[in-house]
Design a protein around this motif. Structure first.
Motif, PDB file in Angstrom:
ATOM      1  N   THR A  39      69.635  30.041  99.356  1.00  0.00           N
ATOM      2  CA  THR A  39      70.956  30.287  99.937  1.00  0.00           C
ATOM      3  C   THR A  39      71.770  29.007  99.947  1.00  0.00           C
ATOM      4  OG1 THR A  39      70.132  32.103 101.289  1.00  0.00           O
ATOM      5  CG2 THR A  39      72.183  31.061 102.011  1.00  0.00           C
ATOM      6  N   ASP A  40      71.145  27.910 100.339  1.00  0.00           N
ATOM      7  CA  ASP A  40      71.824  26.619 100.350  1.00  0.00           C
ATOM      8  C   ASP A  40      72.223  26.208  98.936  1.00  0.00           C
ATOM      9  OD1 ASP A  40      72.915  24.431 101.650  1.00  0.00           O
ATOM     10  OD2 ASP A  40      71.025  23.343 101.820  1.00  0.00           O
TER      11      ASP A  40
ATOM     12  N   THR B  44      75.176  28.239  97.820  1.00  0.00           N
ATOM     13  CA  THR B  44      76.378  27.778  98.521  1.00  0.00           C
ATOM     14  C   THR B  44      76.906  26.491  97.900  1.00  0.00           C
ATOM     15  OG1 THR B  44      75.659  28.816 100.571  1.00  0.00           O
ATOM     16  CG2 THR B  44      77.312  27.075 100.764  1.00  0.00           C
ATOM     17  N   LEU B  45      76.013  25.526  97.684  1.00  0.00           N
ATOM     18  CA  LEU B  45      76.417  24.266  97.062  1.00  0.00           C
ATOM     19  C   LEU B  45      76.968  24.489  95.657  1.00  0.00           C
ATOM     20  CD1 LEU B  45      73.428  22.016  98.174  1.00  0.00           C
ATOM     21  CD2 LEU B  45      75.801  21.802  98.928  1.00  0.00           C
TER      22      LEU B  45
ATOM     23  N   SER C  85      78.368  27.153  94.458  1.00  0.00           N
ATOM     24  CA  SER C  85      79.677  27.798  94.574  1.00  0.00           C
ATOM     25  C   SER C  85      80.753  26.797  94.972  1.00  0.00           C
ATOM     26  CB  SER C  85      79.597  28.925  95.597  1.00  0.00           C
ATOM     27  OG  SER C  85      80.855  29.518  95.786  1.00  0.00           O
ATOM     28  N   GLN C  86      80.432  25.930  95.904  1.00  0.00           N
ATOM     29  CA  GLN C  86      81.394  24.922  96.343  1.00  0.00           C
ATOM     30  C   GLN C  86      81.782  23.970  95.211  1.00  0.00           C
ATOM     31  OE1 GLN C  86      79.270  23.177  99.635  1.00  0.00           O
ATOM     32  NE2 GLN C  86      80.001  24.709 101.083  1.00  0.00           N
TER      33      GLN C  86
END
Length: 58
Positions: free
Chosen positions: A29-30, A33-34, A36-37
């Protein structure tokens, strides 16, 4: 019947809030997220290492 491709048999704790499956879920998940950012199309080793650092896993 839930067909998960045999994952339940391989990872019986997958529905638990403890253990390796939980750590993997948090790490992925992390990493997502990273990625995507950073507008990454592929989650590469650099992103995984950053997620490992964020999670404090060494």
């Amino acid at each position: 019947m839930n067909n998960t491709g045999g994952l339940d048999a391989l990872m019986p704790n997958a529905r638990s809030d403890k253990g390796i499956p939980h750590l993997i879920d948090n790490l992925m998940t992390d990493a997502l997220t990273l990625g995507s950012q950073q507008d990454k199309k592929v989650i590469d080793a650099e992103i995984i290492r950053a997620a490992v650092d964020n999670q404090g896993l060494y």
